[in-house]
Design a protein around this motif. Structure first.
Motif, PDB file in Angstrom:
ATOM      1  N   ASP A  90      10.326 -10.969   9.511  1.00  0.00           N
ATOM      2  CA  ASP A  90       9.628 -11.087  10.506  1.00  0.00           C
ATOM      3  C   ASP A  90       8.659  -9.691  10.498  1.00  0.00           C
ATOM      4  O   ASP A  90       7.879  -9.687  11.194  1.00  0.00           O
ATOM      5  N   SER A  91       9.226  -8.689   9.723  1.00  0.00           N
ATOM      6  CA  SER A  91       8.633  -7.441   9.981  1.00  0.00           C
ATOM      7  C   SER A  91       7.523  -7.456   9.197  1.00  0.00           C
ATOM      8  O   SER A  91       7.044  -7.848   8.183  1.00  0.00           O
ATOM      9  N   ASN A  92       6.241  -6.912   9.932  1.00  0.00           N
ATOM     10  CA  ASN A  92       4.948  -6.492   9.565  1.00  0.00           C
ATOM     11  C   ASN A  92       4.882  -5.500   8.284  1.00  0.00           C
ATOM     12  O   ASN A  92       4.202  -5.708   7.093  1.00  0.00           O
ATOM     13  N   TYR A  93       6.062  -4.509   8.676  1.00  0.00           N
ATOM     14  CA  TYR A  93       6.128  -3.393   7.477  1.00  0.00           C
ATOM     15  C   TYR A  93       6.633  -4.023   6.335  1.00  0.00           C
ATOM     16  O   TYR A  93       6.114  -3.761   5.259  1.00  0.00           O
ATOM     17  N   LYS A  94       7.430  -4.771   6.466  1.00  0.00           N
ATOM     18  CA  LYS A  94       8.233  -5.365   5.045  1.00  0.00           C
ATOM     19  C   LYS A  94       6.869  -6.307   4.374  1.00  0.00           C
ATOM     20  O   LYS A  94       6.793  -6.273   3.025  1.00  0.00           O
ATOM     21  N   LEU A  95       6.217  -6.958   4.936  1.00  0.00           N
ATOM     22  CA  LEU A  95       5.115  -8.019   4.648  1.00  0.00           C
ATOM     23  C   LEU A  95       4.192  -6.990   3.729  1.00  0.00           C
ATOM     24  O   LEU A  95       3.940  -7.232   2.694  1.00  0.00           O
ATOM     25  N   ALA A  96       3.950  -5.831   4.320  1.00  0.00           N
ATOM     26  CA  ALA A  96       2.689  -4.948   3.754  1.00  0.00           C
ATOM     27  C   ALA A  96       3.394  -4.203   2.567  1.00  0.00           C
ATOM     28  O   ALA A  96       2.664  -4.002   1.635  1.00  0.00           O
ATOM     29  N   LYS A  97       4.745  -3.792   2.688  1.00  0.00           N
ATOM     30  CA  LYS A  97       5.386  -3.006   1.647  1.00  0.00           C
ATOM     31  C   LYS A  97       5.438  -4.067   0.497  1.00  0.00           C
ATOM     32  O   LYS A  97       4.853  -3.574  -0.286  1.00  0.00           O
ATOM     33  N   ASP A  98       5.960  -5.067   0.710  1.00  0.00           N
ATOM     34  CA  ASP A  98       6.315  -6.043  -0.382  1.00  0.00           C
ATOM     35  C   ASP A  98       4.816  -6.428  -1.128  1.00  0.00           C
ATOM     36  O   ASP A  98       4.912  -6.489  -2.424  1.00  0.00           O
ATOM     37  N   GLY A  99       3.957  -6.765  -0.186  1.00  0.00           N
ATOM     38  CA  GLY A  99       2.849  -7.309  -0.603  1.00  0.00           C
ATOM     39  C   GLY A  99       1.710  -6.389  -1.229  1.00  0.00           C
ATOM     40  O   GLY A  99       0.621  -6.738  -1.946  1.00  0.00           O
ATOM     41  N   LEU A 100       1.852  -4.879  -0.756  1.00  0.00           N
ATOM     42  CA  LEU A 100       0.543  -4.000  -0.956  1.00  0.00           C
ATOM     43  C   LEU A 100       1.145  -2.553  -1.345  1.00  0.00           C
ATOM     44  O   LEU A 100       0.967  -2.050  -2.447  1.00  0.00           O
ATOM     45  N   LEU A 101       2.031  -2.085  -0.507  1.00  0.00           N
ATOM     46  CA  LEU A 101       2.340  -0.660  -0.247  1.00  0.00           C
ATOM     47  C   LEU A 101       3.102  -0.448  -1.634  1.00  0.00           C
ATOM     48  O   LEU A 101       3.067   0.870  -2.003  1.00  0.00           O
ATOM     49  N   SER A 102       3.940  -1.232  -1.933  1.00  0.00           N
ATOM     50  CA  SER A 102       4.863  -0.909  -3.048  1.00  0.00           C
ATOM     51  C   SER A 102       4.176  -1.098  -4.827  1.00  0.00           C
ATOM     52  O   SER A 102       4.847  -0.740  -5.567  1.00  0.00           O
ATOM     53  N   LYS A 103       2.916  -1.767  -4.472  1.00  0.00           N
ATOM     54  CA  LYS A 103       2.217  -1.866  -5.748  1.00  0.00           C
ATOM     55  C   LYS A 103       1.186  -0.881  -6.025  1.00  0.00           C
ATOM     56  O   LYS A 103       0.463  -0.866  -7.125  1.00  0.00           O
ATOM     57  N   VAL A 104       1.030   0.020  -5.170  1.00  0.00           N
ATOM     58  CA  VAL A 104      -0.125   1.217  -5.452  1.00  0.00           C
ATOM     59  C   VAL A 104       0.584   2.335  -5.116  1.00  0.00           C
ATOM     60  O   VAL A 104       1.671   2.506  -4.286  1.00  0.00           O
ATOM     61  N   PRO A 105       0.000   3.691  -5.525  1.00  0.00           N
ATOM     62  CA  PRO A 105       0.719   4.929  -5.258  1.00  0.00           C
ATOM     63  C   PRO A 105       0.312   5.519  -4.066  1.00  0.00           C
ATOM     64  O   PRO A 105      -0.133   6.537  -3.794  1.00  0.00           O
ATOM     65  N   ILE A 106       0.567   5.060  -2.858  1.00  0.00           N
ATOM     66  CA  ILE A 106       0.842   5.445  -1.432  1.00  0.00           C
ATOM     67  C   ILE A 106       1.941   6.699  -1.446  1.00  0.00           C
ATOM     68  O   ILE A 106       2.732   6.372  -1.892  1.00  0.00           O
ATOM     69  N   VAL A 107       1.398   7.598  -0.689  1.00  0.00           N
ATOM     70  CA  VAL A 107       2.468   8.471  -0.387  1.00  0.00           C
ATOM     71  C   VAL A 107       3.453   8.072   0.748  1.00  0.00           C
ATOM     72  O   VAL A 107       2.855   7.980   1.857  1.00  0.00           O
ATOM     73  N   PRO A 108       4.807   8.004   0.413  1.00  0.00           N
ATOM     74  CA  PRO A 108       5.655   7.474   1.557  1.00  0.00           C
ATOM     75  C   PRO A 108       5.526   8.156   2.652  1.00  0.00           C
ATOM     76  O   PRO A 108       5.754   7.466   3.864  1.00  0.00           O
ATOM     77  N   SER A 109       5.261   9.347   2.922  1.00  0.00           N
ATOM     78  CA  SER A 109       5.413  10.206   4.194  1.00  0.00           C
ATOM     79  C   SER A 109       3.985   9.624   5.066  1.00  0.00           C
ATOM     80  O   SER A 109       3.865  10.131   6.099  1.00  0.00           O
ATOM     81  N   HIS A 110       2.953   9.122   4.269  1.00  0.00           N
ATOM     82  CA  HIS A 110       1.924   8.745   5.107  1.00  0.00           C
ATOM     83  C   HIS A 110       1.882   7.428   5.706  1.00  0.00           C
ATOM     84  O   HIS A 110       0.869   6.957   6.216  1.00  0.00           O
ATOM     85  N   VAL A 111       3.153   6.824   5.445  1.00  0.00           N
ATOM     86  CA  VAL A 111       3.387   5.237   5.894  1.00  0.00           C
ATOM     87  C   VAL A 111       3.899   5.533   7.344  1.00  0.00           C
ATOM     88  O   VAL A 111       5.045   5.802   7.287  1.00  0.00           O
ATOM     89  N   HIS A 112       3.100   5.036   8.441  1.00  0.00           N
ATOM     90  CA  HIS A 112       3.808   5.299   9.727  1.00  0.00           C
ATOM     91  C   HIS A 112       4.048   4.066  10.359  1.00  0.00           C
ATOM     92  O   HIS A 112       3.299   3.388  11.004  1.00  0.00           O
ATOM     93  N   SER A 113       5.390   3.550  10.096  1.00  0.00           N
ATOM     94  CA  SER A 113       5.624   2.182  10.932  1.00  0.00           C
ATOM     95  C   SER A 113       6.632   2.542  11.930  1.00  0.00           C
ATOM     96  O   SER A 113       6.798   4.046  12.036  1.00  0.00           O
ATOM     97  N   ILE A 114       6.956   1.631  12.779  1.00  0.00           N
ATOM     98  CA  ILE A 114       7.675   1.890  14.177  1.00  0.00           C
ATOM     99  C   ILE A 114       8.999   2.166  13.794  1.00  0.00           C
ATOM    100  O   ILE A 114       9.832   1.978  12.633  1.00  0.00           O
TER     101      ILE A 114
END
Ligand SMILES: O=C(O)[C@H](O)[C@@H](O)[C@H](O)[C@H](O)COP(=O)(O)O
Length: 266
Positions: A90-114
């Motif tokens: 149910d996590s929106n973070y997981k949804l975005a991580k699996d579908g987008l964030l893990s597929k592009v070179p985002i800086v992990p420390s820039h990801v502000h989840s709850i």
């Protein structure tokens, strides 16, 4: 190219022929806003939601966007989040991580989840604190007419009931004007515990995109956009009215099918 582009006082309406065209138009729009923000401020502060939105953003993971977007400058937030573990389905973070964030070179420390290990109330407070620190350092801009954060882009879906983020019809969270982030423990749509940006924050953004597809949303789209006179219900989606920012609706034909004055030939 949009099948129809209309500007009215409810924002710019982009009605796309099909989901593939919507995905391309949405990726172009996000890439352009990212480029403009990075040029102007050196960073791009973007807030995501859940639902079909992440899938509809999918072209960003493909060429040319995966190479041309300046991913290292992205700061990611959530306009709303379900208070569940980050690895929960149910996590929106997981949804975005699996579908987008893990597929592009985002800086992990820039990801502000709850913080998912505290109560909804504490998670909302902590999230607001995190955003406050980033406003102080101007990673997130600040509105010049309120003290609210001014995100470069907030992306929202909409439910058939007209809810946006975790702001549901007739819920007291809609009236919250003191806090940037609030919490609910009685969401009509499960799971019940959520945190959500409040309307003042949504309406302080530089850009808000409403991404709405499917026939089940057609009536709510009509109520949210058309001039429906004095009986206009206080539909959450209708309360999205950026004060100085720009509102764009990305709609497919079924979602737009009940809009006044738009007839599509098959
Ligand atoms: O937290 C939630 O329950 C969902 O994230 C929800 O707010 C979603 O964004 C809308 O219902 C639109 O969802 P769809 O685009 O999947 O229809």
């Amino acid at each position: 190219m949009a099948l129809s582009e209309v500007n009215n006082d409810r924002g710019e309406l982009r009605i796309l022929e099909n989901l593939d065209e919507l995905r391309t138009d949405l990726a172009d729009y996000i890439a352009e806003l990212s480029e403009a923000a990075v040029k102007e401020r050196g960073v791009f502060a973007i807030a995501l939601s859940g639902g079909s939105l992440i899938d509809l953003m999918g072209k960003l993971c493909e060429a040319p966007y995966n190479k041309t977007v300046d991913w290292a400058k992205w700061y990611i937030f959530w306009a709303d989040e379900r208070v569940v573990a980050k690895n929960h389905s149910d996590s929106n973070y997981k949804l975005a991580k699996d579908g987008l964030l893990s597929k592009v070179p985002i800086v992990p420390s820039h990801v502000h989840s709850i913080n998912d290990s505290v109560s909804a109330e504490e998670a909302a407070d902590e999230y607001m604190f995190v955003i406050r620190q980033l406003v102080k350092t101007r990673m997130v801009s600040v509105s010049d007419i309120s003290d609210c954060p001014k995100f470069d882009l907030i992306l929202l879906g909409m439910g058939p009931d007209g809810h946006i983020a975790s702001l549901f019809p007739n819920h007291s969270a809609l009236d919250e004007t003191d806090e940037w982030v609030t919490f609910i423990i009685d969401s009509p749509k499960p799971p019940p515990e959520r945190i959500t940006f409040t309307l003042p924050v949504i309406n302080s953004a530089s850009n808000v995109a409403m991404v709405v597809t499917g026939e089940s949303k057609a009536e709510a789209v009509h109520l949210a956009i058309d001039n429906i006179g004095p009986d206009c219900p206080s539909l959450p989606a209708r309360l999205v009215q950026p004060t100085k920012g720009k509102l764009v609706w990305f709609l497919d034909k079924p979602a737009a099918s009940k809009l006044d004055g738009l007839q599509f030939s098959e």
